[in-house]
Design an enzyme around this catalytic site. Structure first.
Site, PDB file in Angstrom:
ATOM      1  N   GLU A   1      -6.067  -5.767   4.015  1.00 22.05           N
ATOM      2  CA  GLU A   1      -5.876  -6.835   3.020  1.00 22.05           C
ATOM      3  C   GLU A   1      -7.055  -6.911   2.044  1.00 22.05           C
ATOM      4  O   GLU A   1      -7.483  -7.987   1.645  1.00 22.05           O
ATOM      5  CB  GLU A   1      -5.588  -8.177   3.691  1.00 22.05           C
ATOM      6  CG  GLU A   1      -4.309  -8.078   4.515  1.00 22.05           C
ATOM      7  CD  GLU A   1      -3.695  -9.399   4.885  1.00 22.05           C
ATOM      8  OE1 GLU A   1      -3.853 -10.360   4.145  1.00 22.05           O
ATOM      9  OE2 GLU A   1      -3.050  -9.429   5.942  1.00 22.05           O
TER      10      GLU A   1
ATOM     11  N   SER B   1      -6.632   0.165  -2.611  1.00 16.32           N
ATOM     12  CA  SER B   1      -7.329  -0.849  -3.417  1.00 16.32           C
ATOM     13  C   SER B   1      -6.731  -0.920  -4.817  1.00 16.32           C
ATOM     14  O   SER B   1      -6.652  -1.984  -5.427  1.00 16.32           O
ATOM     15  CB  SER B   1      -8.816  -0.490  -3.526  1.00 16.32           C
ATOM     16  OG  SER B   1      -9.366  -0.291  -2.249  1.00 16.32           O
TER      17      SER B   1
ATOM     18  N   THR C   1       0.814  -1.215   0.000  1.00 16.33           N
ATOM     19  CA  THR C   1       0.000   0.000   0.000  1.00 16.33           C
ATOM     20  C   THR C   1       0.852   1.272   0.000  1.00 16.33           C
ATOM     21  O   THR C   1       1.933   1.306   0.582  1.00 16.33           O
ATOM     22  CB  THR C   1      -0.919  -0.001   1.255  1.00 16.33           C
ATOM     23  OG1 THR C   1      -1.612  -1.249   1.293  1.00 16.33           O
ATOM     24  CG2 THR C   1      -1.909   1.138   1.234  1.00 16.33           C
ATOM     25  N   GLU C   2       0.336   2.312  -0.646  1.00 17.93           N
ATOM     26  CA  GLU C   2       0.988   3.634  -0.670  1.00 17.93           C
ATOM     27  C   GLU C   2      -0.050   4.699  -0.317  1.00 17.93           C
ATOM     28  O   GLU C   2      -1.246   4.423  -0.362  1.00 17.93           O
ATOM     29  CB  GLU C   2       1.571   3.897  -2.071  1.00 17.93           C
ATOM     30  CG  GLU C   2       2.637   2.881  -2.434  1.00 17.93           C
ATOM     31  CD  GLU C   2       3.281   3.151  -3.784  1.00 17.93           C
ATOM     32  OE1 GLU C   2       2.950   4.167  -4.433  1.00 17.93           O
ATOM     33  OE2 GLU C   2       4.130   2.341  -4.164  1.00 17.93           O
TER      34      GLU C   2
ATOM     35  N   ILE D   1     -25.498  -5.492  24.238  1.00 22.65           N
ATOM     36  CA  ILE D   1     -25.909  -6.378  25.331  1.00 22.65           C
ATOM     37  C   ILE D   1     -25.318  -5.918  26.662  1.00 22.65           C
ATOM     38  O   ILE D   1     -25.953  -6.008  27.709  1.00 22.65           O
ATOM     39  CB  ILE D   1     -25.527  -7.848  24.991  1.00 22.65           C
ATOM     40  CG1 ILE D   1     -26.451  -8.368  23.878  1.00 22.65           C
ATOM     41  CG2 ILE D   1     -25.589  -8.747  26.230  1.00 22.65           C
ATOM     42  CD1 ILE D   1     -26.083  -9.728  23.316  1.00 22.65           C
TER      43      ILE D   1
HETATM   44  C1  LIG Z   1      -4.240  -1.300  10.572  1.00 30.99           C
HETATM   45  C2  LIG Z   1      -3.866  -1.464   9.143  1.00 30.99           C
HETATM   46  C3  LIG Z   1      -2.809  -2.310   8.805  1.00 30.99           C
HETATM   47  C4  LIG Z   1      -2.420  -2.442   7.461  1.00 30.99           C
HETATM   48  N1  LIG Z   1      -1.315  -3.224   7.158  1.00 30.99           N
HETATM   49  C5  LIG Z   1      -0.858  -3.243   5.868  1.00 30.99           C
HETATM   50  C6  LIG Z   1       0.358  -3.930   5.550  1.00 30.99           C
HETATM   51  O1  LIG Z   1       1.000  -4.544   6.414  1.00 30.99           O
HETATM   52  N2  LIG Z   1       0.807  -3.879   4.272  1.00 30.99           N
HETATM   53  C7  LIG Z   1       0.132  -3.213   3.279  1.00 30.99           C
HETATM   54  O2  LIG Z   1       0.598  -3.210   2.133  1.00 30.99           O
HETATM   55  N3  LIG Z   1      -1.037  -2.544   3.551  1.00 30.99           N
HETATM   56  C8  LIG Z   1      -1.536  -2.544   4.827  1.00 30.99           C
HETATM   57  N4  LIG Z   1      -2.702  -1.852   5.112  1.00 30.99           N
HETATM   58  C9  LIG Z   1      -3.394  -1.135   4.051  1.00 30.99           C
HETATM   59  C10 LIG Z   1      -4.716  -1.771   3.662  1.00 30.99           C
HETATM   60  O3  LIG Z   1      -4.499  -2.958   2.951  1.00 30.99           O
HETATM   61  C11 LIG Z   1      -5.504  -0.708   2.861  1.00 30.99           C
HETATM   62  O4  LIG Z   1      -5.933   0.258   3.794  1.00 30.99           O
HETATM   63  C12 LIG Z   1      -6.683  -1.302   2.136  1.00 30.99           C
HETATM   64  O5  LIG Z   1      -6.250  -2.127   1.077  1.00 30.99           O
HETATM   65  C13 LIG Z   1      -7.615  -0.218   1.572  1.00 30.99           C
HETATM   66  O6  LIG Z   1      -6.905   0.755   0.880  1.00 30.99           O
HETATM   67  P1  LIG Z   1      -7.155   2.308   1.219  1.00 30.99           P
HETATM   68  O7  LIG Z   1      -7.080   2.456   2.693  1.00 30.99           O
HETATM   69  O8  LIG Z   1      -6.202   3.104   0.398  1.00 30.99           O
HETATM   70  O9  LIG Z   1      -8.630   2.604   0.765  1.00 30.99           O
HETATM   71  P2  LIG Z   1      -9.107   3.025  -0.701  1.00 30.99           P
HETATM   72  O10 LIG Z   1      -8.572   2.067  -1.699  1.00 30.99           O
HETATM   73  O11 LIG Z   1      -8.835   4.473  -0.912  1.00 30.99           O
HETATM   74  O12 LIG Z   1     -10.676   2.806  -0.578  1.00 30.99           O
HETATM   75  C14 LIG Z   1     -11.548   3.761   0.031  1.00 30.99           C
HETATM   76  C15 LIG Z   1     -12.984   3.242  -0.114  1.00 30.99           C
HETATM   77  O13 LIG Z   1     -13.312   3.115  -1.507  1.00 30.99           O
HETATM   78  C16 LIG Z   1     -13.729   1.782  -1.780  1.00 30.99           C
HETATM   79  N5  LIG Z   1     -13.298   1.382  -3.125  1.00 30.99           N
HETATM   80  C17 LIG Z   1     -12.073   1.546  -3.697  1.00 30.99           C
HETATM   81  N6  LIG Z   1     -12.057   1.020  -4.930  1.00 30.99           N
HETATM   82  C18 LIG Z   1     -13.302   0.527  -5.157  1.00 30.99           C
HETATM   83  C19 LIG Z   1     -13.940  -0.124  -6.262  1.00 30.99           C
HETATM   84  N7  LIG Z   1     -13.266  -0.404  -7.384  1.00 30.99           N
HETATM   85  N8  LIG Z   1     -15.235  -0.485  -6.143  1.00 30.99           N
HETATM   86  C20 LIG Z   1     -15.924  -0.231  -5.004  1.00 30.99           C
HETATM   87  N9  LIG Z   1     -15.385   0.396  -3.936  1.00 30.99           N
HETATM   88  C21 LIG Z   1     -14.093   0.768  -4.005  1.00 30.99           C
HETATM   89  C22 LIG Z   1     -13.063   0.928  -0.697  1.00 30.99           C
HETATM   90  O14 LIG Z   1     -13.742  -0.306  -0.523  1.00 30.99           O
HETATM   91  C23 LIG Z   1     -13.169   1.846   0.507  1.00 30.99           C
HETATM   92  O15 LIG Z   1     -14.449   1.742   1.063  1.00 30.99           O
HETATM   93  C24 LIG Z   1      -3.130  -1.742   6.447  1.00 30.99           C
HETATM   94  C25 LIG Z   1      -4.216  -0.920   6.800  1.00 30.99           C
HETATM   95  C26 LIG Z   1      -4.579  -0.761   8.109  1.00 30.99           C
HETATM   96  C27 LIG Z   1      -5.721   0.160   8.440  1.00 30.99           C
END
Ligand SMILES: Cc1cc2nc3c(=O)[nH]c(=O)nc-3n(C[C@H](O)[C@H](O)[C@H](O)COP(=O)(O)OP(=O)(O)OC[C@H]3O[C@@H](n4cnc5c(N)ncnc54)[C@H](O)[C@@H]3O)c2cc1C
Length: 379
Positions: A363, A132, A126-127, A337
């Site tokens: 994930e 996603s 992730t960046e 509850i």
């Molecule tokens: C506590 C924590 C630990 C983590 N650990 C790791 C790690 O170890 N390594 C790593 O690489 N990442 C890690 N992550 C990142 C995590 O995998 C991402 O937060 C996640 O994949 C979602 O990406 P985003 O937060 O950028 O949300 P976004 O991709 O910006 O999404 C925002 C919203 O838009 C929705 N959305 C986006 N695209 C679509 C689509 N095509 N259709 C419908 N809805 C869509 C999403 O479902 C979400 O509701 C971690 C995150 C957290 C919070």
């Protein structure tokens, strides 16, 4: 099918419950409040064989399968979701990636130290601007002689600051080319590699989540996992296993919240009766129990397929999607509850409520799981 836990699963359950009573339970709230990532605890979990669950014994691991792995993650998560998340990320992301795609030399160098938790693992996909939409990543690597030079930032990385070794997936080709990304192992202490901002989170607060910053970070070409251009495809395969982890994490949180609510509903009296005697409360418990059972069956099915080497992309996404939503619903009803007491830190359900939400995000969000499930169904 036999749904009874195996002798090994029963043993794992007992070991984690005994260990958790002494070494985790008394500290869980403090770690949560102070956002402490308890590194020493992971070393102890390593001694118990819980940090290299899927790693073959020849590399110093426990050599177990996915069914046992699900038991490990869910039992740890019943005590503390954050510790469960860290154990899951270490085992199935960083360690899992090296196990699946590392060369023999890389496996020998990294797996024994990851399996005993001498080294804590991180995994960076992730960046800041690509969660996603991972194919749009901006963190790049270019080749310079026998080395690769990495520049950019990975965010939201579990153990981004404290990890001793990280698997990082970076761009080595064109944006949106599924063959334009490559995975590398980077060791802490490599010049140009540092931890950045640590996130201040709603839940999972004892699991460190932080940026990893690469500033002209030079690594030997020998640190590449597999071949150039395979990083994205490798990551999707790693996430198939990772999603079973998060399903197991969800299951543990849901069970923890349900068991606390079940007990409380029988102890708490209102109108001269235990609140469990009110149908409005007992029906909540019935829904929780049924949904947890369904989530467990989906998770076990995906874990069984993974152990047999089957492709489980759809089953893992279904398990992750359903179990994580169940964890959120169950924790929500558990707080209900408990009434006002559930809204305090004197009882465990408010933490389950906060921790559970991560499961529908990390994930791959629930929406992304539905995309994966639908894509597989429409093939
Ligand atoms: C506590 C924590 C630990 C983590 N650990 C790791 C790690 O170890 N390594 C790593 O690489 N990442 C890690 N992550 C990142 C995590 O995998 C991402 O937060 C996640 O994949 C979602 O990406 P985003 O937060 O950028 O949300 P976004 O991709 O910006 O999404 C925002 C919203 O838009 C929705 N959305 C986006 N695209 C679509 C689509 N095509 N259709 C419908 N809805 C869509 C999403 O479902 C979400 O509701 C971690 C995150 C957290 C919070």
């Amino acid at each position: 099918m036999n749904f009874e836990p195996t002798e090994m699963q029963q043993q794992i359950t007992q070991v984690i419950r005994d260990f958790g009573k002494t070494h985790m339970q008394p500290h869980v709230l403090e770690w949560d409040e102070t956002q402490t990532f308890p590194v020493q605890l992971f070393k102890q979990l390593g001694e118990l064989g819980l940090m290299g669950v899927l790693v073959p014994e020849q590399y110093g691991g426990s050599g177990l399968g996915y069914l046992e792995y699900v038991t490990v993650i869910s039992e740890v998560a019943k005590i503390c979701g954050a510790i469960g998340l860290s154990v899951a990320a270490h085992n199935s992301l960083c360690t899992g990636h090296i196990l699946q795609f590392g060369s023999e030399e890389q496996k020998q160098r990294y797996l024994p130290k990851l399996a005993n938790a001498e080294w804590i693992g991180a995994w960076g996909l992730t960046e800041p601007n690509t969660g996603s939409d991972a194919m749009n990543m901006k963190c790049v690597a270019h080749k310079d002689g026998d080395e690769w030079v990495i520049n950019g930032t990975k965010s939201w990385i579990t153990h981004g600051k404290s990890g001793d070794v990280a698997v990082v997936i970076v761009r080595t080709g064109n944006v949106r080319d599924s063959h334009g990304m490559t995975a590398f192992v980077v060791e802490r202490g490599t010049p140009g590699f540092s931890g950045g901002k640590k996130e201040n989170k709603l839940g999972m607060r004892a699991s460190e989540t932080a940026e990893m910053i690469f500033d002209n970070c030079r690594i030997p070409a020998a640190n590449m996992l597999g071949h150039e251009g395979e990083g994205f495809i490798q990551s999707m395969k790693v996430l198939d296993g990772g999603r079973i982890s998060i399903a197991a994490l969800s299951l543990g949180i849901a069970k923890g919240a349900y068991e606390a609510a079940l007990k409380y509903a029988q102890e708490r009296h209102q109108f001269d009766k235990p609140i469990a005697s009110f149908q409005g409360i007992s029906f909540k418990l019935a829904d929780m129990a049924t949904e947890i059972m369904a989530a467990e069956l989906l998770t076990m099915q995906a874990a069984d397929g993974k152990t047999r080497g089957a492709k489980v992309t759809q089953q893992a996404a279904m398990a992750k999607y359903y179990a994580s939503e169940v964890a959120v619903r169950t924790a929500n009803e558990a707080v209900q509850i408990f009434g006002g007491y559930g809204y305090t830190k004197d009882f465990p359900v408010e933490k389950f409520y906060r921790d559970a939400k991560l499961c529908t995000i990390g994930e791959g969000t629930s929406e992304i799981q539905k995309l994966v499930i639908a894509r597989e169904a429409l093939k």
